[in-house]
Design a protein around this motif. Sequence first.
Motif, PDB file in Angstrom:
ATOM      1  N   VAL A 224     -13.199  65.848 -12.534  1.00  0.00           N
ATOM      2  CA  VAL A 224     -12.643  64.949 -11.514  1.00  0.00           C
ATOM      3  C   VAL A 224     -11.136  64.796 -11.713  1.00  0.00           C
ATOM      4  CG1 VAL A 224     -12.686  62.610 -10.565  1.00  0.00           C
ATOM      5  CG2 VAL A 224     -14.830  63.712 -11.243  1.00  0.00           C
ATOM      6  N   ALA A 225     -10.706  64.593 -12.957  1.00  0.00           N
ATOM      7  CA  ALA A 225      -9.277  64.414 -13.230  1.00  0.00           C
ATOM      8  C   ALA A 225      -8.481  65.662 -12.865  1.00  0.00           C
ATOM      9  CB  ALA A 225      -9.066  64.053 -14.699  1.00  0.00           C
ATOM     10  N   HIS A 226      -9.047  66.837 -13.125  1.00  0.00           N
ATOM     11  CA  HIS A 226      -8.369  68.087 -12.765  1.00  0.00           C
ATOM     12  C   HIS A 226      -8.189  68.183 -11.254  1.00  0.00           C
ATOM     13  CE1 HIS A 226      -7.546  72.462 -12.678  1.00  0.00           C
ATOM     14  NE2 HIS A 226      -8.313  72.433 -11.595  1.00  0.00           N
ATOM     15  N   GLU A 227      -9.268  67.983 -10.495  1.00  0.00           N
ATOM     16  CA  GLU A 227      -9.171  68.099  -9.035  1.00  0.00           C
ATOM     17  C   GLU A 227      -8.282  67.002  -8.446  1.00  0.00           C
ATOM     18  OE1 GLU A 227     -10.117  70.669  -7.627  1.00  0.00           O
ATOM     19  OE2 GLU A 227     -11.518  71.526  -9.066  1.00  0.00           O
ATOM     20  N   PHE A 228      -8.401  65.808  -8.969  1.00  0.00           N
ATOM     21  CA  PHE A 228      -7.573  64.684  -8.545  1.00  0.00           C
ATOM     22  C   PHE A 228      -6.094  65.019  -8.739  1.00  0.00           C
ATOM     23  CE2 PHE A 228      -7.264  59.746  -9.195  1.00  0.00           C
ATOM     24  CZ  PHE A 228      -6.626  59.630  -7.965  1.00  0.00           C
ATOM     25  N   SER A 229      -5.779  65.688  -9.843  1.00  0.00           N
ATOM     26  CA  SER A 229      -4.401  66.051 -10.142  1.00  0.00           C
ATOM     27  C   SER A 229      -3.822  66.986  -9.083  1.00  0.00           C
ATOM     28  CB  SER A 229      -4.310  66.698 -11.527  1.00  0.00           C
ATOM     29  OG  SER A 229      -4.632  65.763 -12.535  1.00  0.00           O
ATOM     30  N   HIS A 230      -4.651  67.890  -8.548  1.00  0.00           N
ATOM     31  CA  HIS A 230      -4.169  68.751  -7.463  1.00  0.00           C
ATOM     32  C   HIS A 230      -3.650  67.913  -6.295  1.00  0.00           C
ATOM     33  CE1 HIS A 230      -5.113  72.736  -8.861  1.00  0.00           C
ATOM     34  NE2 HIS A 230      -6.402  72.499  -9.011  1.00  0.00           N
ATOM     35  N   ASN A 231      -4.385  66.856  -5.958  1.00  0.00           N
ATOM     36  CA  ASN A 231      -3.961  66.018  -4.840  1.00  0.00           C
ATOM     37  C   ASN A 231      -2.707  65.230  -5.174  1.00  0.00           C
ATOM     38  OD1 ASN A 231      -6.112  66.976  -3.396  1.00  0.00           O
ATOM     39  ND2 ASN A 231      -7.297  65.089  -3.441  1.00  0.00           N
ATOM     40  N   ILE A 232      -2.664  64.662  -6.373  1.00  0.00           N
ATOM     41  CA  ILE A 232      -1.490  63.877  -6.779  1.00  0.00           C
ATOM     42  C   ILE A 232      -0.227  64.751  -6.793  1.00  0.00           C
ATOM     43  CG2 ILE A 232      -0.452  62.629  -8.726  1.00  0.00           C
ATOM     44  CD1 ILE A 232      -3.293  61.618  -9.385  1.00  0.00           C
ATOM     45  N   LEU A 233      -0.396  66.005  -7.190  1.00  0.00           N
ATOM     46  CA  LEU A 233       0.741  66.926  -7.271  1.00  0.00           C
ATOM     47  C   LEU A 233       1.001  67.660  -5.953  1.00  0.00           C
ATOM     48  CD1 LEU A 233      -0.039  68.352 -10.821  1.00  0.00           C
ATOM     49  CD2 LEU A 233       1.922  66.914 -10.204  1.00  0.00           C
ATOM     50  N   HIS A 234       0.236  67.332  -4.910  1.00  0.00           N
ATOM     51  CA  HIS A 234       0.447  67.900  -3.576  1.00  0.00           C
ATOM     52  C   HIS A 234       0.414  69.432  -3.599  1.00  0.00           C
ATOM     53  CE1 HIS A 234       1.522  63.882  -2.172  1.00  0.00           C
ATOM     54  NE2 HIS A 234       2.303  63.767  -3.237  1.00  0.00           N
ATOM     55  N   HIS A 235      -0.498  69.969  -4.382  1.00  0.00           N
ATOM     56  CA  HIS A 235      -0.527  71.419  -4.548  1.00  0.00           C
ATOM     57  C   HIS A 235      -0.847  72.159  -3.255  1.00  0.00           C
ATOM     58  CE1 HIS A 235      -1.002  71.376  -9.204  1.00  0.00           C
ATOM     59  NE2 HIS A 235       0.264  71.508  -8.823  1.00  0.00           N
ATOM     60  N   ARG A 236      -1.765  71.643  -2.468  1.00  0.00           N
ATOM     61  CA  ARG A 236      -2.119  72.347  -1.245  1.00  0.00           C
ATOM     62  C   ARG A 236      -0.900  72.514  -0.337  1.00  0.00           C
ATOM     63  NH1 ARG A 236      -6.722  75.026   1.081  1.00  0.00           N
ATOM     64  NH2 ARG A 236      -6.103  75.387   3.228  1.00  0.00           N
ATOM     65  N   ASP A 237      -0.178  71.410  -0.105  1.00  0.00           N
ATOM     66  CA  ASP A 237       0.994  71.467   0.761  1.00  0.00           C
ATOM     67  C   ASP A 237       2.074  72.367   0.167  1.00  0.00           C
ATOM     68  OD1 ASP A 237      -0.216  69.763   2.554  1.00  0.00           O
ATOM     69  OD2 ASP A 237       0.841  67.973   1.851  1.00  0.00           O
ATOM     70  N   ARG A 238       2.243  72.309  -1.132  1.00  0.00           N
ATOM     71  CA  ARG A 238       3.301  73.092  -1.765  1.00  0.00           C
ATOM     72  C   ARG A 238       2.962  74.589  -1.770  1.00  0.00           C
ATOM     73  NH1 ARG A 238       3.720  70.321  -7.326  1.00  0.00           N
ATOM     74  NH2 ARG A 238       5.550  71.644  -7.678  1.00  0.00           N
ATOM     75  N   LEU A 239       1.683  74.915  -1.915  1.00  0.00           N
ATOM     76  CA  LEU A 239       1.279  76.325  -1.813  1.00  0.00           C
ATOM     77  C   LEU A 239       1.478  76.837  -0.383  1.00  0.00           C
ATOM     78  CD1 LEU A 239      -1.944  76.248  -4.007  1.00  0.00           C
ATOM     79  CD2 LEU A 239       0.081  77.646  -4.463  1.00  0.00           C
ATOM     80  N   ASP A 240       1.118  75.997   0.580  1.00  0.00           N
ATOM     81  CA  ASP A 240       1.327  76.396   1.974  1.00  0.00           C
ATOM     82  C   ASP A 240       2.816  76.612   2.252  1.00  0.00           C
ATOM     83  OD1 ASP A 240      -1.374  76.296   2.474  1.00  0.00           O
ATOM     84  OD2 ASP A 240      -1.318  74.327   3.460  1.00  0.00           O
ATOM     85  N   ALA A 241       3.648  75.673   1.739  1.00  0.00           N
ATOM     86  CA  ALA A 241       5.085  75.794   1.963  1.00  0.00           C
ATOM     87  C   ALA A 241       5.661  77.042   1.305  1.00  0.00           C
ATOM     88  CB  ALA A 241       5.801  74.545   1.446  1.00  0.00           C
ATOM     89  N   ALA A 242       5.027  77.474   0.214  1.00  0.00           N
ATOM     90  CA  ALA A 242       5.485  78.674  -0.483  1.00  0.00           C
ATOM     91  C   ALA A 242       4.993  79.949   0.182  1.00  0.00           C
ATOM     92  CB  ALA A 242       5.024  78.643  -1.940  1.00  0.00           C
ATOM     93  N   GLY A 243       4.145  79.794   1.211  1.00  0.00           N
ATOM     94  CA  GLY A 243       3.673  80.953   1.952  1.00  0.00           C
ATOM     95  C   GLY A 243       2.682  81.815   1.201  1.00  0.00           C
ATOM     96  N   VAL A 244       1.912  81.245   0.295  1.00  0.00           N
ATOM     97  CA  VAL A 244       0.958  82.045  -0.463  1.00  0.00           C
ATOM     98  C   VAL A 244      -0.148  82.563   0.452  1.00  0.00           C
ATOM     99  CG1 VAL A 244       1.377  80.801  -2.611  1.00  0.00           C
ATOM    100  CG2 VAL A 244      -0.458  80.053  -1.089  1.00  0.00           C
ATOM    101  N   LYS A 245      -0.679  83.702   0.088  1.00  0.00           N
ATOM    102  CA  LYS A 245      -1.792  84.293   0.809  1.00  0.00           C
ATOM    103  C   LYS A 245      -3.094  83.895   0.141  1.00  0.00           C
ATOM    104  CE  LYS A 245       0.832  86.703   3.622  1.00  0.00           C
ATOM    105  NZ  LYS A 245       2.142  86.202   3.154  1.00  0.00           N
ATOM    106  N   ARG A 246      -4.101  83.612   0.963  1.00  0.00           N
ATOM    107  CA  ARG A 246      -5.424  83.301   0.445  1.00  0.00           C
ATOM    108  C   ARG A 246      -6.359  84.475   0.723  1.00  0.00           C
ATOM    109  NH1 ARG A 246      -2.947  78.465   1.460  1.00  0.00           N
ATOM    110  NH2 ARG A 246      -3.330  76.851  -0.083  1.00  0.00           N
TER     111      ARG A 246
END
Length: 343
Positions: A224-246
């Motif tokens: 839970v703490a690991h996944e929660f940290s992704h949200n706190i660190l705004h990883h989804r938005d920052r990966l999108d802004a970096a233009g990463v490919k999925r």
Amino acid sequence: MSRVSILSSAFVALSAFLLAVPPQAPAAIPAVAEQSDDGALFAAMREADLRLASIAWRLATANAALCRDVAPTPGLIVHAIDQYDPGVRKQLPALFGFEGPVAVEAVVPGSAAAKAGVEADDTIEAVDGKPLTVSPAGANQASTATRDSAQRQIAAEPADHPLRLTLLRHGQRREVTIPAQPGCRSRFEMMMGPGLSASADGDIVQIGSRFFERFDDRMIAVVVAHEFSHNILHHRDRLDAAGVKRGLLSEFGRNGRLFRQTETEADLLGVILMRNAGYDPHDAVRFWREHGGEVDGGLFRSRTHPSSSARADAVAAEIAAIPADAPTPYRPALLDRAAAPLQ
């Protein structure tokens, strides 16, 4: 192990105030539940939901001072009768109260809601005097729209103000004022399924139900703490802004490097969140050394994630670097980069 790293099952859109909620479309529930006179299946679901909500509430409230985005975190699990399949709804008032469309599934012990006298099976009629909205989407099929609306209404209240609810129980209406209890903003849900899946998408955290069968709460707190940290660190938005490919391209070159970077950052912040919430952060080291292969696929893991042994080593080093006289909550330098572009 996260949606940002595309290894997830698809947190139903849920509680913005750190609640666990039942699965979005419990299609398998009606047939099983009708065979169970005592509602054992629903009781087990409520127990697991409460375990997740208790872990999430503890992490969120203990780390509120670290987060830019906070929300009311009263310690409630809210559900709506129309999120369940129509074939099972007739049983639900006896099991969950439901004197109206929205009810309290469970209350986290020790939370502000518990101290204010909110109880499981209370029906919620209004928030700050404003009635809850019932969506027509759930009239003939399972829909989370009513529940989601209730959760958004609570989440929209100021985090630093008391939360006023109008509750109904056995026909008796009462007003309850819950003292302000801010927490880091995120939403949490148990996700039904056989796999050890967990995800985060910037707003929602989902933890697979298998974790609650396989592990105790200390180990689940690591996930839970690991996944929660992704949200706190705004990883989804920052990966999108970096233009990463999925998809198939996520494992290669710059894409894979940035995904692995966010996974490591979530591991490192996760142990700080645990430490601040009174968990033993060394449990994260044990989790990755003893169980990492079960979660990330071992030799067959996605290369968007570091190996479990590398994760254990990095987490151990992060714990060792925490100053002996560090305050609680301790704020790591990693949070200073939470808004910076990924390079």
